[in-house]
Design a protein around this motif. Structure first.
Motif, PDB file in Angstrom:
ATOM      1  N   LEU A 339      57.797  38.873  74.124  1.00  0.00           N
ATOM      2  CA  LEU A 339      57.142  40.180  74.042  1.00  0.00           C
ATOM      3  C   LEU A 339      55.886  40.005  73.535  1.00  0.00           C
ATOM      4  N   ARG A 340      55.543  38.876  72.570  1.00  0.00           N
ATOM      5  CA  ARG A 340      54.252  38.935  72.257  1.00  0.00           C
ATOM      6  C   ARG A 340      53.232  38.371  73.370  1.00  0.00           C
ATOM      7  N   ALA A 341      53.815  37.577  74.211  1.00  0.00           N
ATOM      8  CA  ALA A 341      53.112  36.864  75.429  1.00  0.00           C
ATOM      9  C   ALA A 341      52.799  38.120  76.224  1.00  0.00           C
ATOM     10  N   LEU A 342      53.597  38.893  76.649  1.00  0.00           N
ATOM     11  CA  LEU A 342      53.621  40.322  77.305  1.00  0.00           C
ATOM     12  C   LEU A 342      52.546  41.149  76.908  1.00  0.00           C
ATOM     13  N   ARG A 343      52.496  41.331  75.569  1.00  0.00           N
ATOM     14  CA  ARG A 343      51.225  42.234  75.189  1.00  0.00           C
ATOM     15  C   ARG A 343      50.028  41.506  75.333  1.00  0.00           C
ATOM     16  N   ARG A 344      49.989  40.275  75.068  1.00  0.00           N
ATOM     17  CA  ARG A 344      48.837  39.541  75.105  1.00  0.00           C
ATOM     18  C   ARG A 344      47.961  39.613  76.472  1.00  0.00           C
ATOM     19  N   THR A 345      49.125  39.669  77.432  1.00  0.00           N
ATOM     20  CA  THR A 345      48.485  39.664  79.045  1.00  0.00           C
ATOM     21  C   THR A 345      47.876  40.885  79.259  1.00  0.00           C
ATOM     22  N   THR A 346      48.350  42.120  78.365  1.00  0.00           N
ATOM     23  CA  THR A 346      47.518  43.334  78.563  1.00  0.00           C
ATOM     24  C   THR A 346      46.314  43.540  77.632  1.00  0.00           C
ATOM     25  N   LYS A 347      45.993  42.321  76.808  1.00  0.00           N
ATOM     26  CA  LYS A 347      44.724  42.256  75.976  1.00  0.00           C
ATOM     27  C   LYS A 347      44.965  43.703  75.064  1.00  0.00           C
ATOM     28  N   GLN A 348      46.166  43.673  74.462  1.00  0.00           N
ATOM     29  CA  GLN A 348      46.324  44.756  73.539  1.00  0.00           C
ATOM     30  C   GLN A 348      46.552  44.087  72.021  1.00  0.00           C
ATOM     31  N   VAL A 353      49.216  48.949  70.552  1.00  0.00           N
ATOM     32  CA  VAL A 353      50.433  49.345  71.059  1.00  0.00           C
ATOM     33  C   VAL A 353      51.031  50.373  70.294  1.00  0.00           C
ATOM     34  N   ALA A 354      51.112  50.096  68.772  1.00  0.00           N
ATOM     35  CA  ALA A 354      51.739  51.101  67.900  1.00  0.00           C
ATOM     36  C   ALA A 354      51.219  52.241  67.813  1.00  0.00           C
ATOM     37  N   THR A 355      49.826  52.444  68.096  1.00  0.00           N
ATOM     38  CA  THR A 355      49.283  53.742  68.315  1.00  0.00           C
ATOM     39  C   THR A 355      49.551  54.567  69.727  1.00  0.00           C
ATOM     40  N   LYS A 356      49.761  53.678  70.625  1.00  0.00           N
ATOM     41  CA  LYS A 356      50.106  54.155  71.854  1.00  0.00           C
ATOM     42  C   LYS A 356      51.498  55.007  72.155  1.00  0.00           C
ATOM     43  N   ILE A 357      52.551  54.279  71.308  1.00  0.00           N
ATOM     44  CA  ILE A 357      53.865  54.558  71.398  1.00  0.00           C
ATOM     45  C   ILE A 357      54.295  55.382  70.219  1.00  0.00           C
ATOM     46  N   GLY A 358      53.472  55.480  68.923  1.00  0.00           N
ATOM     47  CA  GLY A 358      53.650  56.171  67.872  1.00  0.00           C
ATOM     48  C   GLY A 358      54.713  55.374  67.009  1.00  0.00           C
ATOM     49  N   TRP A 359      54.404  54.262  67.104  1.00  0.00           N
ATOM     50  CA  TRP A 359      55.233  53.369  66.150  1.00  0.00           C
ATOM     51  C   TRP A 359      54.278  53.092  64.807  1.00  0.00           C
ATOM     52  N   LEU A 382      59.007  49.661  74.114  1.00  0.00           N
ATOM     53  CA  LEU A 382      57.782  48.482  73.656  1.00  0.00           C
ATOM     54  C   LEU A 382      57.212  48.031  74.927  1.00  0.00           C
ATOM     55  N   ILE A 383      57.931  47.798  76.063  1.00  0.00           N
ATOM     56  CA  ILE A 383      57.359  47.079  77.213  1.00  0.00           C
ATOM     57  C   ILE A 383      56.686  48.135  78.157  1.00  0.00           C
ATOM     58  N   ALA A 384      57.165  49.408  77.924  1.00  0.00           N
ATOM     59  CA  ALA A 384      56.669  50.403  78.673  1.00  0.00           C
ATOM     60  C   ALA A 384      54.951  50.551  78.462  1.00  0.00           C
ATOM     61  N   ALA A 385      54.731  50.175  77.377  1.00  0.00           N
ATOM     62  CA  ALA A 385      53.217  50.346  76.889  1.00  0.00           C
ATOM     63  C   ALA A 385      52.607  49.105  77.413  1.00  0.00           C
ATOM     64  N   TYR A 386      53.260  48.215  77.994  1.00  0.00           N
ATOM     65  CA  TYR A 386      52.586  47.206  79.031  1.00  0.00           C
ATOM     66  C   TYR A 386      53.006  47.448  80.368  1.00  0.00           C
ATOM     67  N   GLY A 387      53.144  48.429  81.150  1.00  0.00           N
ATOM     68  CA  GLY A 387      53.277  48.892  82.252  1.00  0.00           C
ATOM     69  C   GLY A 387      54.667  48.330  82.949  1.00  0.00           C
ATOM     70  N   LEU A 388      55.643  47.694  82.073  1.00  0.00           N
ATOM     71  CA  LEU A 388      56.722  47.248  82.414  1.00  0.00           C
ATOM     72  C   LEU A 388      58.110  47.820  82.418  1.00  0.00           C
TER      73      LEU A 388
END
Length: 478
Positions: A339-348, A353-359, A382-388
């Motif tokens: 999950l960390r790797a997926l986040r990093r691919t989106t450069k977030q 991410v927390a701000t985007k999904i309200g966490w 969580l992964i919806a924030a990465y477009g997945l």
């Protein structure tokens, strides 16, 4: 039909009328009565009158009374026509002086100021003091309860009541409108729960095996809190000069708090109940002796930060929350890395991410480090924030299935620092100690006025150490 006469503004009066009150034997007027309606500070319209030898004197005497009634007392410039915002300013100014005098807690002031800024001022600061009726304020408190919860509403109720009491003392109003508002009652969302003996053992072993918890000096701190029942701020305020290992006691007199504008401070406990001398169980004495063996100075805190100074309770609670969510399994750690790797691919960042999904940002960290039991809904969000979506990766689904399997660490996820105090209290209660003895141990508020007046709070309960020895002495606490 025409509209009715507009009501008098609070603190003002209507038309003055005069009449003869007394005459002499010849029928000549010797005393006049002047009268007018006055809209009083509590909202009621009352007759105000004055007498004089002639009509002019009576009316002048009445004007003096009316002006005095509309005016504030000489102690301060406050009237029913003033805005509540001005009253709140005055109340905060007086509370600040009480803090400076040491009769009120600076942390309480921070809390009151925050509730005033966020909830009270937006609701009533624009009203006039005389317009603050019981019905109007009751609606305000009900709305705060609905939007912010019972705890915040209780604080708001205390603040408004204190401000209105001040207005009464300054003669701006005659009755405190908060007096008739019902007390706020709400069941706690999460009733206090004590750890079982097995959970204490699991907690101790988990903390000792967690490098981050060891680096944060949590194993000994948690043991100290279990063995004494003190609050986390009180534990962090203890210095070696207050520990007497020969006598087996520790003196609790202060707490650590972060105050806005002042930083971290060590202040005396807010009540006499907090000033207490506590016995130490033998297993806790052994832990403290081991700490002393590494070297210490009497004015040093027993549980310092990395620089040797007093620790921040907020940071310590955060470290404890992380430690109470240990890595449950290799599968959870592997899922977190993916999950960390997926986040990093989106450069977030985690914050992005927390701000985007309200966490809370902390939740993203716990998932990525394998320190929280994942669920399908959690990972999907969580992964919806990465477009997945989960349908995009069968490998991710496989990892998630493995990570959701139960782990021993799941039994610790509910624990918060207050649970340690509850556990100590439960152990003493189970050993037959009275409510008075348990309250004295924990430094809690008085059980009753009689007990508070006739029973000393600083006297240690020697049997407490024996009871805590029996409860935890065989659980590898040393």
């Amino acid at each position: 039909m025409g509209s009715g006469r507009p009501p008098l503004p609070i603190g003002s009066w209507g038309k003055i009328s005069s009449r003869v009150l007394k005459t002499d034997a010849k029928g000549k007027a010797t005393q006049y009565l002047a009268k007018a309606n006055f809209h009083d500070h509590d909202g009621h319209v009352r007759d105000v009158s004055a007498t004089g030898r002639n009509k002019t004197a009576a009316e002048q005497a009445l004007l003096v009374k009316l002006r005095d009634r509309a005016k504030v007392s000489q102690a301060g410039e406050l009237t029913a026509m003033d805005k509540i915002g001005k009253l709140l300013d005055l109340w905060e100014e007086k509370f600040t002086k009480l803090v400076a005098a040491g009769t009120r807690s600076p942390t309480s002031y921070d809390t009151y100021q925050r509730v005033t800024r966020l909830h009270i001022r937006p609701a009533i600061a624009g009203l006039r003091i005389g317009e603050a009726t019981t019905q109007r304020l009751d609606k305000v408190i009900s709305k705060i309860t609905e939007n912010a919860g019972a705890s915040t509403a209780k604080t708001a109720r205390a603040i408004i009541s204190g401000a209105m009491s001040l207005a009464v003392r300054y003669n701006a109003i005659t009755v405190n409108p908060m007096r008739e508002i019902e007390a706020i009652e709400a069941a706690p969302k999460n009733p206090p729960r004590a750890l079982t003996a097995e959970e204490v053992t699991l907690l101790r072993k988990s903390l000792a095996a967690d490098p981050r918890a060891v680096d944060a000096d949590l194993p000994d701190l948690v043991a100290f809190m279990l063995g004494t029942g003190v609050r986390i701020g009180e534990a962090l305020a203890v210095t070696w000069s207050q520990v007497d290992l020969e006598a087996g006691t520790v003196e609790i007199t202060h707490t650590i708090a972060r105050v806005r504008g002042q930083g971290l401070i060590r202040k005396t406990t807010k009540s006499t109940a907090g000033q207490r001398l506590l016995p130490l169980p033998h297993w806790l004495i052994a832990i403290l002796r081991a700490r002393q063996a590494t070297g210490f100075r009497l004015d040093d805190p027993v549980f310092p930060d990395t620089t040797g100074n007093f620790r921040d309770p907020s940071n310590t609670r955060r470290h404890l929350r992380t430690a109470l969510s240990p890595i449950g399994s290799t599968a959870r750690r592997n899922l977190g890395l993916t999950l960390r790797a997926l986040r990093r691919t989106t450069k977030q960042t985690r914050k992005d991410v927390a701000t985007k999904i309200g966490w809370p940002q902390h939740r993203v960290e716990l998932i990525e480090t394998g320190r929280i039991k994942p669920t399908t809904d959690l990972v999907t969000e969580l992964i919806a924030a990465y477009g997945l979506t989960l349908a995009d990766s069968s490998d991710l689904v496989t990892q998630l299935e493995a990570a959701t399997q139960p782990a021993d660490s799941d039994r610790l996820s509910w624990i918060r620092s207050h649970a340690l105090r509850k556990t100590t209290a439960t152990a003493l209660d189970a050993a037959g100690h009275t409510a008075r003895q348990v309250a004295d141990q924990l430094g809690q508020t008085k059980i009753s006025i009689t007990q508070d007046v006739y029973m000393g709070r600083k006297v240690a309960n020697p049997a407490a150490a024996e009871a805590l020895d029996d409860a935890f002495g065989d659980l590898d606490m040393g």
